[in-house]
Motif scaffolding. Structure first.
Motif, mmCIF file in Angstrom:
data_model
loop_
_atom_site.group_PDB
_atom_site.id
_atom_site.type_symbol
_atom_site.label_atom_id
_atom_site.label_comp_id
_atom_site.label_asym_id
_atom_site.label_seq_id
_atom_site.Cartn_x
_atom_site.Cartn_y
_atom_site.Cartn_z
ATOM 1 N N ILE A 42 -20.181 8.219 2.568
ATOM 2 C CA ILE A 42 -19.756 7.389 3.706
ATOM 3 C C ILE A 42 -18.242 7.467 3.873
ATOM 4 O O ILE A 42 -17.726 7.586 4.987
ATOM 5 N N TYR A 43 -17.534 7.422 2.750
ATOM 6 C CA TYR A 43 -16.066 7.524 2.794
ATOM 7 C C TYR A 43 -15.635 8.866 3.387
ATOM 8 O O TYR A 43 -14.715 8.919 4.231
ATOM 9 N N GLN A 44 -16.287 9.941 2.959
ATOM 10 C CA GLN A 44 -15.934 11.262 3.474
ATOM 11 C C GLN A 44 -16.145 11.340 4.983
ATOM 12 O O GLN A 44 -15.362 11.967 5.706
ATOM 13 N N TYR A 45 -17.204 10.688 5.465
ATOM 14 C CA TYR A 45 -17.440 10.680 6.912
ATOM 15 C C TYR A 45 -16.367 9.859 7.628
ATOM 16 O O TYR A 45 -15.830 10.288 8.658
ATOM 17 N N LEU A 46 -16.037 8.696 7.085
ATOM 18 C CA LEU A 46 -15.093 7.796 7.747
ATOM 19 C C LEU A 46 -13.699 8.405 7.858
ATOM 20 O O LEU A 46 -12.975 8.119 8.824
ATOM 21 N N ILE A 47 -13.311 9.216 6.894
ATOM 22 C CA ILE A 47 -11.970 9.800 6.957
ATOM 23 C C ILE A 47 -11.957 11.150 7.675
ATOM 24 O O ILE A 47 -10.889 11.747 7.857
ATOM 25 N N ALA A 52 -9.356 8.976 12.107
ATOM 26 C CA ALA A 52 -8.783 8.871 10.762
ATOM 27 C C ALA A 52 -8.182 10.168 10.241
ATOM 28 O O ALA A 52 -7.314 10.126 9.367
ATOM 29 N N LYS A 53 -8.609 11.310 10.757
ATOM 30 C CA LYS A 53 -8.212 12.576 10.124
ATOM 31 C C LYS A 53 -6.733 12.889 10.286
ATOM 32 O O LYS A 53 -6.178 13.716 9.551
ATOM 33 N N ASP A 54 -6.058 12.229 11.235
ATOM 34 C CA ASP A 54 -4.626 12.466 11.417
ATOM 35 C C ASP A 54 -3.775 11.634 10.464
ATOM 36 O O ASP A 54 -2.551 11.823 10.415
ATOM 37 N N PHE A 55 -4.397 10.706 9.748
ATOM 38 C CA PHE A 55 -3.655 9.863 8.819
ATOM 39 C C PHE A 55 -3.715 10.435 7.402
ATOM 40 O O PHE A 55 -4.764 10.902 6.956
ATOM 41 N N GLU A 56 -2.609 10.361 6.704
ATOM 42 C CA GLU A 56 -2.573 10.703 5.288
ATOM 43 C C GLU A 56 -2.585 9.397 4.505
ATOM 44 O O GLU A 56 -1.569 8.684 4.443
ATOM 45 N N LEU A 57 -3.724 9.088 3.939
ATOM 46 C CA LEU A 57 -3.893 7.812 3.252
ATOM 47 C C LEU A 57 -3.396 7.903 1.810
ATOM 48 O O LEU A 57 -3.545 8.937 1.149
ATOM 49 N N HIS A 58 -2.829 6.803 1.340
ATOM 50 C CA HIS A 58 -2.249 6.771 -0.001
ATOM 51 C C HIS A 58 -2.847 5.610 -0.797
ATOM 52 O O HIS A 58 -3.333 4.629 -0.225
ATOM 53 N N ALA A 59 -2.779 5.748 -2.095
ATOM 54 C CA ALA A 59 -3.168 4.662 -2.999
ATOM 55 C C ALA A 59 -1.891 4.048 -3.557
ATOM 56 O O ALA A 59 -1.091 4.736 -4.203
ATOM 57 N N PHE A 60 -1.709 2.763 -3.311
ATOM 58 C CA PHE A 60 -0.504 2.072 -3.762
ATOM 59 C C PHE A 60 -0.730 1.261 -5.034
ATOM 60 O O PHE A 60 0.195 0.630 -5.532
ATOM 61 N N SER A 61 -1.946 1.232 -5.494
ATOM 62 C CA SER A 61 -2.248 0.566 -6.767
ATOM 63 C C SER A 61 -3.428 1.266 -7.413
ATOM 64 O O SER A 61 -4.147 2.033 -6.767
ATOM 65 N N PHE A 62 -3.633 0.995 -8.692
ATOM 66 C CA PHE A 62 -4.718 1.640 -9.421
ATOM 67 C C PHE A 62 -6.090 1.194 -8.912
ATOM 68 O O PHE A 62 -7.088 1.882 -9.125
ATOM 69 N N TRP A 63 -6.143 0.043 -8.266
ATOM 70 C CA TRP A 63 -7.421 -0.517 -7.847
ATOM 71 C C TRP A 63 -7.790 -0.175 -6.409
ATOM 72 O O TRP A 63 -8.851 -0.576 -5.933
ATOM 73 N N GLU A 146 4.321 6.495 10.212
ATOM 74 C CA GLU A 146 3.116 5.833 9.710
ATOM 75 C C GLU A 146 2.774 6.321 8.302
ATOM 76 O O GLU A 146 2.524 7.512 8.093
ATOM 77 N N THR A 147 2.782 5.396 7.372
ATOM 78 C CA THR A 147 2.379 5.680 5.999
ATOM 79 C C THR A 147 1.465 4.549 5.562
ATOM 80 O O THR A 147 1.917 3.425 5.341
ATOM 81 N N TYR A 148 0.185 4.842 5.483
ATOM 82 C CA TYR A 148 -0.786 3.793 5.232
ATOM 83 C C TYR A 148 -1.451 3.980 3.873
ATOM 84 O O TYR A 148 -1.724 5.109 3.439
ATOM 85 N N GLY A 149 -1.725 2.856 3.237
ATOM 86 C CA GLY A 149 -2.518 2.876 2.021
ATOM 87 C C GLY A 149 -3.994 2.841 2.368
ATOM 88 O O GLY A 149 -4.391 2.318 3.421
ATOM 89 N N ILE A 150 -4.803 3.396 1.505
ATOM 90 C CA ILE A 150 -6.242 3.429 1.758
ATOM 91 C C ILE A 150 -6.811 2.012 1.854
ATOM 92 O O ILE A 150 -7.710 1.739 2.638
ATOM 93 N N SER A 151 -6.245 1.095 1.068
ATOM 94 C CA SER A 151 -6.716 -0.288 1.097
ATOM 95 C C SER A 151 -6.418 -0.941 2.446
ATOM 96 O O SER A 151 -7.266 -1.622 3.021
ATOM 97 N N GLN A 152 -5.201 -0.704 2.981
ATOM 98 C CA GLN A 152 -4.836 -1.296 4.272
ATOM 99 C C GLN A 152 -5.687 -0.736 5.404
ATOM 100 O O GLN A 152 -6.109 -1.463 6.300
ATOM 101 N N TYR A 153 -5.935 0.573 5.354
ATOM 102 C CA TYR A 153 -6.715 1.199 6.417
ATOM 103 C C TYR A 153 -8.126 0.636 6.469
ATOM 104 O O TYR A 153 -8.620 0.241 7.540
ATOM 105 N N PHE A 154 -8.803 0.583 5.324
ATOM 106 C CA PHE A 154 -10.191 0.122 5.320
ATOM 107 C C PHE A 154 -10.299 -1.393 5.483
ATOM 108 O O PHE A 154 -11.294 -1.879 6.018
ATOM 109 N N SER A 155 -9.297 -2.129 5.031
ATOM 110 C CA SER A 155 -9.298 -3.568 5.302
ATOM 111 C C SER A 155 -9.191 -3.825 6.799
ATOM 112 O O SER A 155 -9.877 -4.690 7.355
#
Length: 257
Positions: A42-47, A52-63, A146-155
């Motif tokens: 599902i995640y692979q489809y959503l991104i 979504a494909k134009d965004f480079e999503l980042h992880a800002f925390s281990f969780w 635009e620099t987004y974290g994966i958590s912010q995008y999906f929230s």
């Protein structure tokens, strides 16, 4: 003796309610397990979609990665749990309904599932692209990168989509409450101004602060309310006809053959 019987009846009702709640919690947990299994595809489809494909999503925390998987799993679990909860609610109140009402109310359960899916589709393919496009436009106009974290995008995604999906359950809820004689079309029409205000407020909250987005989301919600009033009228007319038939039967009993 009567008080004891009434007390036992209340205890039995509470015990039955607890059992139904446990069933729902079990399905919720099982749905989470299935959701975790399905989370990656599902995640692979959503991104991979255009929004979504134009965004480079980042992880800002281990969780962040785990949190994203849990959010997807919760949505999958809700898809299964909401219709099951509707069935458990029907099973809890069905002893107080007549046979015809029990069968009619049971037919609503599949539509709970279908309307939730329709709400998810509308939220994801209509509301979310509008909101994302608006925020991106504002960000670009301010000269920001635009620099987004994966958590912010999906929230952001789930905060918009889930409330819309839940609002799509309104027609079924209204029909069910009408069937239980808690609501009727007359009461719904009297509540129209308050309901419209509430729906417009919800639309403004979950959409970007521009008139077009608000308008495109508000109209379907108002149509949903009017459709709910129409369905309530259909159920209510059938109830009145059934009541009239019962009253006529008792007023003019059939003559013995």
């Amino acid at each position: 003796m009567v008080e004891k019987q009434e007390e036992m009846s209340i205890v039995e009702h509470l015990s039955e309610l607890r059992k139904r709640i446990i069933y729902v919690l079990v399905v919720l947990v099982l749905g989470l397990v299935v959701g975790l299994v399905c989370a990656n595809p599902i995640y692979q489809y959503l991104i991979s979609v255009d929004s979504a494909k134009d965004f480079e999503l980042h992880a800002f925390s281990f969780w962040d990665g785990i949190g994203m998987y849990m959010k997807i799993a919760m949505i999958v679990s809700l898809v299964a749990t909401i219709p099951f909860t509707a069935y458990q609610l029907w099973a809890f109140v069905s002893p107080g309904l007549r046979e015809v009402e029990r069968k009619a109310a049971l037919r609503y359960v599949p539509y709970v599932f279908l309307l939730f899916l329709a709400g998810l589709a509308f939220g994801y393919y209509v509301v979310f692209p509008m909101a994302l496009g608006f925020t991106t436009q504002v960000t670009e106009s301010m000269g920001l990168k635009e620099t987004y974290g994966i958590s912010q995008y999906f929230s952001f995604l789930f905060t918009l989509v889930v409330p819309v999906a839940l609002l799509f359950e309104l027609p079924i809820i209204v029909m069910f409450l009408t069937k239980l004689r808690i609501l009727n079309p007359l009461r719904l029409r009297k509540m129209r101004k308050i309901a419209y205000f509430a729906l417009v407020f919800i639309a403004i909250v979950i959409t970007p602060p521009d008139f077009i987005s608000d308008f495109l989301v508000t109209i379907p919600l108002l149509v949903l309310y009017e459709f709910s009033v129409f369905l309530s009228s259909v159920v209510y007319r059938k109830q009145l006809a059934a009541d009239a038939a019962v009253e006529a039967r008792y007023r003019f009993p059939a003559e013995p053959q």
